[in-house]
Design a protein around this motif. Structure first.
Motif, short mmCIF file in Angstrom:
data_model
loop_
_atom_site.label_atom_id
_atom_site.label_comp_id
_atom_site.label_asym_id
_atom_site.label_seq_id
_atom_site.Cartn_x
_atom_site.Cartn_y
_atom_site.Cartn_z
N GLU A 1 0.74 -1.34 -0.25
CA GLU A 1 -0.32 0.24 -0.10
C GLU A 1 0.46 1.46 -0.51
O GLU A 1 0.72 2.39 -0.59
N GLU A 2 1.64 1.70 0.81
CA GLU A 2 2.65 2.32 0.85
C GLU A 2 3.65 2.34 -0.76
O GLU A 2 3.78 3.64 -1.27
N LEU A 3 3.78 1.23 -1.83
CA LEU A 3 5.25 1.01 -3.08
C LEU A 3 3.72 1.85 -4.04
O LEU A 3 3.37 2.68 -4.32
N ASP A 4 2.22 1.61 -3.37
CA ASP A 4 0.43 2.29 -4.20
C ASP A 4 0.99 3.61 -4.25
O ASP A 4 1.24 4.42 -5.42
N ALA A 5 1.20 4.71 -3.19
CA ALA A 5 1.63 5.68 -3.75
C ALA A 5 2.66 6.71 -3.71
O ALA A 5 2.40 7.47 -4.21
N LEU A 6 3.74 5.98 -4.72
CA LEU A 6 5.03 6.19 -5.64
C LEU A 6 5.18 5.67 -6.59
O LEU A 6 6.00 6.58 -6.94
N ARG A 7 4.49 4.86 -6.95
CA ARG A 7 4.62 4.61 -8.74
C ARG A 7 4.34 5.71 -9.18
O ARG A 7 5.03 5.87 -10.02
N GLU A 8 3.44 6.67 -9.50
CA GLU A 8 3.13 7.52 -10.14
C GLU A 8 4.15 8.70 -10.25
O GLU A 8 4.76 9.03 -11.76
N ILE A 9 5.25 8.97 -8.98
CA ILE A 9 6.78 9.53 -9.39
C ILE A 9 7.49 8.54 -10.12
O ILE A 9 8.29 8.79 -10.48
N PHE A 10 7.68 7.53 -9.08
CA PHE A 10 9.26 6.67 -9.23
C PHE A 10 9.35 6.06 -10.14
O PHE A 10 9.36 5.73 -11.17
N GLY A 11 7.85 5.20 -11.51
CA GLY A 11 7.80 4.59 -12.01
C GLY A 11 8.08 5.00 -13.26
O GLY A 11 9.44 3.90 -14.12
N PRO A 12 7.87 5.88 -13.29
CA PRO A 12 8.42 6.22 -15.00
C PRO A 12 10.75 6.36 -15.87
O PRO A 12 10.75 6.98 -16.05
N LEU A 13 10.96 6.39 -13.97
CA LEU A 13 12.17 6.37 -13.51
C LEU A 13 12.65 4.50 -13.22
O LEU A 13 14.22 4.93 -13.65
N GLY A 14 11.64 3.96 -14.38
CA GLY A 14 11.99 2.40 -14.67
C GLY A 14 12.68 1.98 -12.59
O GLY A 14 13.17 1.38 -12.43
N THR A 15 11.91 2.66 -11.70
CA THR A 15 12.26 1.71 -10.81
C THR A 15 11.35 0.29 -10.82
O THR A 15 10.44 -0.31 -10.63
N ARG A 16 12.29 0.02 -9.60
CA ARG A 16 12.13 -1.79 -8.82
C ARG A 16 12.08 -1.13 -7.71
O ARG A 16 12.24 -1.48 -6.72
N PHE A 17 10.22 -2.37 -7.68
CA PHE A 17 9.24 -1.80 -6.49
C PHE A 17 9.30 -2.92 -5.74
O PHE A 17 9.13 -4.20 -6.78
N GLN A 18 9.88 -3.66 -4.81
CA GLN A 18 9.25 -4.64 -4.01
C GLN A 18 8.89 -4.36 -2.86
O GLN A 18 9.25 -3.71 -1.67
N VAL A 19 8.17 -5.87 -2.35
CA VAL A 19 7.03 -5.51 -1.74
C VAL A 19 7.92 -6.26 -0.17
O VAL A 19 8.57 -7.89 -0.69
N LEU A 20 7.83 -5.43 0.63
CA LEU A 20 8.55 -6.26 2.22
C LEU A 20 7.61 -7.61 2.42
O LEU A 20 6.80 -8.06 2.57
N ASP A 21 8.08 -8.47 3.22
CA ASP A 21 7.66 -9.62 3.75
C ASP A 21 6.78 -9.22 5.11
O ASP A 21 7.51 -8.24 5.62
N PRO A 22 5.36 -9.48 4.96
CA PRO A 22 5.08 -8.69 6.39
C PRO A 22 5.97 -9.13 8.00
O PRO A 22 5.28 -8.32 8.94
N CYS A 23 6.59 -10.04 7.74
CA CYS A 23 7.07 -9.93 8.99
C CYS A 23 8.01 -9.65 9.15
O CYS A 23 9.42 -9.52 10.38
N SER A 24 8.83 -8.79 8.44
CA SER A 24 9.94 -8.11 8.35
C SER A 24 9.98 -6.87 9.44
O SER A 24 9.33 -6.49 9.97
N ARG A 25 11.75 -6.34 9.78
CA ARG A 25 11.38 -6.18 11.41
C ARG A 25 12.38 -4.60 11.37
O ARG A 25 13.15 -4.93 10.24
N LEU A 26 11.99 -3.50 11.86
CA LEU A 26 13.35 -2.28 12.07
C LEU A 26 13.64 -2.90 13.37
O LEU A 26 13.04 -2.71 14.18
N TYR A 27 15.33 -2.98 13.89
CA TYR A 27 15.81 -2.84 14.97
C TYR A 27 16.38 -1.65 15.28
O TYR A 27 17.40 -0.93 14.57
#
Length: 118
Positions: free
Chosen positions: A84-110
């Motif tokens: 859902e966060e990537l969807d908010a970025l596609r319009e701006i970053f998509g035309p630059l050839g951006t590779r979008f990667q969906v995080l695994d839901p169990c990813s953590r920030l320490y």
């Protein structure tokens, strides 16, 4: 990519990125640049709490980014996050050839207490 003879010019431009950071407004978690020891790659690693923060950051660094693209060449752009966060970025970053990667839901920030400057 930055040609060897342009690396110092690129380094001199980095302060134009760092000086306009607004960590609270941009929901910034991490921001930094790295240069390959041998080679012409320059890498910017960034982490934000959400897509809105990244979009604010892009507004703040637009002048420095334009200058960096005159000195060097953007060869890849990757954005990782919840779908859902990537969807908010596609319009701006998509035309630059951006590779979008969906995080695994169990990813953590320490969060560890690290020096603010290395």
């Amino acid at each position: 990519e930055v040609a060897p003879e342009k690396k110092q010019e690129f380094r001199d431009n980095l302060s134009n990125f760092y000086d306009v950071l607004h960590p609270e407004v941009e929901h910034l978690l991490y921001y930094g640049w790295a240069f390959e020891e041998k080679g012409d790659k320059v890498i910017c690693r960034e982490a934000y709490k959400d897509a809105a923060g990244l979009l604010r950051h892009v507004e703040h660094v637009s002048i420095a980014l334009d200058r960096a693209q005159v000195i060097g060449k953007l060869t890849s752009l990757e954005v990782s996050g919840p779908s859902e966060e990537l969807d908010a970025l596609r319009e701006i970053f998509g035309p630059l050839g951006t590779r979008f990667q969906v995080l695994d839901p169990c990813s953590r920030l320490y969060l560890a207490k690290l020096p603010s400057v290395w």
